[in-house]
Design a protein around this motif. Sequence first.
Motif, PDB file in Angstrom:
ATOM      1  N   SER A 176       0.734  18.462  -8.092  1.00  0.00           N
ATOM      2  CA  SER A 176       1.933  19.257  -8.339  1.00  0.00           C
ATOM      3  C   SER A 176       2.935  19.009  -7.226  1.00  0.00           C
ATOM      4  N   GLY A 177       4.185  19.432  -7.481  1.00  0.00           N
ATOM      5  CA  GLY A 177       5.222  19.266  -6.482  1.00  0.00           C
ATOM      6  C   GLY A 177       6.332  18.367  -6.977  1.00  0.00           C
ATOM      7  N   SER A 178       7.019  17.758  -6.034  1.00  0.00           N
ATOM      8  CA  SER A 178       8.176  16.922  -6.352  1.00  0.00           C
ATOM      9  C   SER A 178       7.724  15.524  -6.771  1.00  0.00           C
ATOM     10  N   ILE A 179       7.183  15.437  -7.972  1.00  0.00           N
ATOM     11  CA  ILE A 179       6.592  14.194  -8.453  1.00  0.00           C
ATOM     12  C   ILE A 179       7.471  13.555  -9.514  1.00  0.00           C
ATOM     13  N   PHE A 180       7.881  12.323  -9.272  1.00  0.00           N
ATOM     14  CA  PHE A 180       8.598  11.566 -10.291  1.00  0.00           C
ATOM     15  C   PHE A 180       7.611  10.791 -11.161  1.00  0.00           C
ATOM     16  N   SER A 181       6.667  10.131 -10.509  1.00  0.00           N
ATOM     17  CA  SER A 181       5.633   9.401 -11.244  1.00  0.00           C
ATOM     18  C   SER A 181       4.396   9.239 -10.368  1.00  0.00           C
ATOM     19  N   VAL A 182       3.277   9.042 -11.037  1.00  0.00           N
ATOM     20  CA  VAL A 182       2.014   8.822 -10.337  1.00  0.00           C
ATOM     21  C   VAL A 182       1.402   7.535 -10.861  1.00  0.00           C
ATOM     22  N   ASN A 183       1.127   6.612  -9.979  1.00  0.00           N
ATOM     23  CA  ASN A 183       0.491   5.365 -10.397  1.00  0.00           C
ATOM     24  C   ASN A 183      -1.017   5.580 -10.382  1.00  0.00           C
ATOM     25  N   THR A 184      -1.695   4.995  -9.460  1.00  0.00           N
ATOM     26  CA  THR A 184      -3.152   5.107  -9.427  1.00  0.00           C
ATOM     27  C   THR A 184      -3.587   6.471  -8.908  1.00  0.00           C
ATOM     28  N   MET A 185      -4.581   7.032  -9.570  1.00  0.00           N
ATOM     29  CA  MET A 185      -5.266   8.233  -9.086  1.00  0.00           C
ATOM     30  C   MET A 185      -6.737   7.881  -8.946  1.00  0.00           C
ATOM     31  N   GLY A 186      -7.425   8.620  -8.099  1.00  0.00           N
ATOM     32  CA  GLY A 186      -8.826   8.268  -7.928  1.00  0.00           C
ATOM     33  C   GLY A 186      -9.612   9.290  -7.157  1.00  0.00           C
ATOM     34  N   GLN A 198       1.120  18.292  -3.713  1.00  0.00           N
ATOM     35  CA  GLN A 198      -0.196  18.872  -3.461  1.00  0.00           C
ATOM     36  C   GLN A 198      -1.190  18.347  -4.493  1.00  0.00           C
ATOM     37  N   LEU A 199      -2.390  18.089  -4.011  1.00  0.00           N
ATOM     38  CA  LEU A 199      -3.509  17.744  -4.878  1.00  0.00           C
ATOM     39  C   LEU A 199      -4.594  18.791  -4.667  1.00  0.00           C
ATOM     40  N   VAL A 200      -5.006  19.441  -5.731  1.00  0.00           N
ATOM     41  CA  VAL A 200      -5.990  20.512  -5.626  1.00  0.00           C
ATOM     42  C   VAL A 200      -7.206  20.158  -6.474  1.00  0.00           C
ATOM     43  N   GLU A 201      -8.351  20.010  -5.777  1.00  0.00           N
ATOM     44  CA  GLU A 201      -9.600  19.671  -6.465  1.00  0.00           C
ATOM     45  C   GLU A 201     -10.360  20.929  -6.843  1.00  0.00           C
ATOM     46  N   SER A 202     -11.196  20.799  -7.861  1.00  0.00           N
ATOM     47  CA  SER A 202     -12.098  21.879  -8.247  1.00  0.00           C
ATOM     48  C   SER A 202     -13.306  21.266  -8.950  1.00  0.00           C
ATOM     49  N   GLY A 203     -14.385  22.053  -9.030  1.00  0.00           N
ATOM     50  CA  GLY A 203     -15.549  21.631  -9.797  1.00  0.00           C
ATOM     51  C   GLY A 203     -16.756  21.226  -8.978  1.00  0.00           C
ATOM     52  N   GLY A 204     -16.659  21.212  -7.667  1.00  0.00           N
ATOM     53  CA  GLY A 204     -17.808  20.873  -6.860  1.00  0.00           C
ATOM     54  C   GLY A 204     -18.842  21.985  -6.871  1.00  0.00           C
ATOM     55  N   GLY A 205     -20.002  21.693  -6.278  1.00  0.00           N
ATOM     56  CA  GLY A 205     -21.041  22.706  -6.209  1.00  0.00           C
ATOM     57  C   GLY A 205     -22.414  22.094  -6.024  1.00  0.00           C
ATOM     58  N   LEU A 206     -23.414  22.921  -6.236  1.00  0.00           N
ATOM     59  CA  LEU A 206     -24.806  22.521  -6.089  1.00  0.00           C
ATOM     60  C   LEU A 206     -25.393  22.202  -7.463  1.00  0.00           C
ATOM     61  N   VAL A 207     -26.069  21.062  -7.568  1.00  0.00           N
ATOM     62  CA  VAL A 207     -26.678  20.662  -8.829  1.00  0.00           C
ATOM     63  C   VAL A 207     -27.993  19.976  -8.531  1.00  0.00           C
ATOM     64  N   GLN A 208     -28.933  20.097  -9.439  1.00  0.00           N
ATOM     65  CA  GLN A 208     -30.225  19.451  -9.270  1.00  0.00           C
ATOM     66  C   GLN A 208     -30.136  17.964  -9.613  1.00  0.00           C
ATOM     67  N   PRO A 209     -31.015  17.151  -9.034  1.00  0.00           N
ATOM     68  CA  PRO A 209     -31.039  15.722  -9.400  1.00  0.00           C
ATOM     69  C   PRO A 209     -31.179  15.562 -10.909  1.00  0.00           C
ATOM     70  N   GLY A 210     -30.402  14.622 -11.440  1.00  0.00           N
ATOM     71  CA  GLY A 210     -30.371  14.406 -12.876  1.00  0.00           C
ATOM     72  C   GLY A 210     -29.345  15.236 -13.605  1.00  0.00           C
ATOM     73  N   GLY A 211     -28.747  16.172 -12.902  1.00  0.00           N
ATOM     74  CA  GLY A 211     -27.760  17.043 -13.521  1.00  0.00           C
ATOM     75  C   GLY A 211     -26.372  16.443 -13.573  1.00  0.00           C
ATOM     76  N   VAL A 268       1.888   8.313  -5.261  1.00  0.00           N
ATOM     77  CA  VAL A 268       2.956   9.098  -5.882  1.00  0.00           C
ATOM     78  C   VAL A 268       4.337   8.578  -5.516  1.00  0.00           C
ATOM     79  N   VAL A 269       5.239   8.596  -6.498  1.00  0.00           N
ATOM     80  CA  VAL A 269       6.665   8.405  -6.246  1.00  0.00           C
ATOM     81  C   VAL A 269       7.325   9.764  -6.459  1.00  0.00           C
ATOM     82  N   THR A 270       8.002  10.263  -5.430  1.00  0.00           N
ATOM     83  CA  THR A 270       8.620  11.585  -5.533  1.00  0.00           C
ATOM     84  C   THR A 270      10.022  11.476  -6.115  1.00  0.00           C
ATOM     85  N   HIS A 271      10.623  12.640  -6.386  1.00  0.00           N
ATOM     86  CA  HIS A 271      11.986  12.687  -6.932  1.00  0.00           C
ATOM     87  C   HIS A 271      13.015  12.156  -5.949  1.00  0.00           C
TER      88      HIS A 271
END
Length: 120
Positions: A25-35, A3-16, A99-102
Motif C-alpha cells: 500500500s501507499g504511493s504506488i504507481f506500479s509493482v514489477n517483481t514481488m517475492g 508499506q508491505l504488510v505480511e500475515s499468515g505465519g505461525g506454528l505448524v507441524q511437519p507435513g502441514g 515498486v515504482v511510486t507516483h
Amino acid sequence: QVQLVESGGGLVQPGGSLRLSCAASGSIFSVNTMGWYRQTPGKERELVATITSSGTTNYAESVKGRFTISRDNAKITVYLQMNSLKPEDTAVYYCHAYVVTHTNYVANYWGKGTLVTVSS
C-alpha cells in the motif's frame, strides 16, 4: 511511502501447510517483481520465490513442488502457499516488492517479516 504488510505465519507441524499473504500500500504507481525471502539466525537472507507482474515465477530448488507463489495485481498482494512443510523451512519470511511510486521513484521495499515455525 510504501508499506508491505505480511500475515499468515505461525506454528505448524511437519507435513502441514501455511499460506502467507503480503499486501502493498501507499504511493504506488506500479509493482514489477514481488517475492518472498527467508532468513534464519546466523544465515543470509535467501530467495524463496518470486513472481513478475505478468505471472512468471521463480523458485528456490529447496521449495520447488511444495510452495506456490501467486499474486493479485488489483489488490497488490502476493501469496505464498506452503505445503509439505519441513523443519528446515523454519525461518522469518520477508515479503519483497520492486515498486515504482507516483513520484517516479523506483526502489526495493521489504516487509517486517513473519515467523514460520515447523515443529512437532
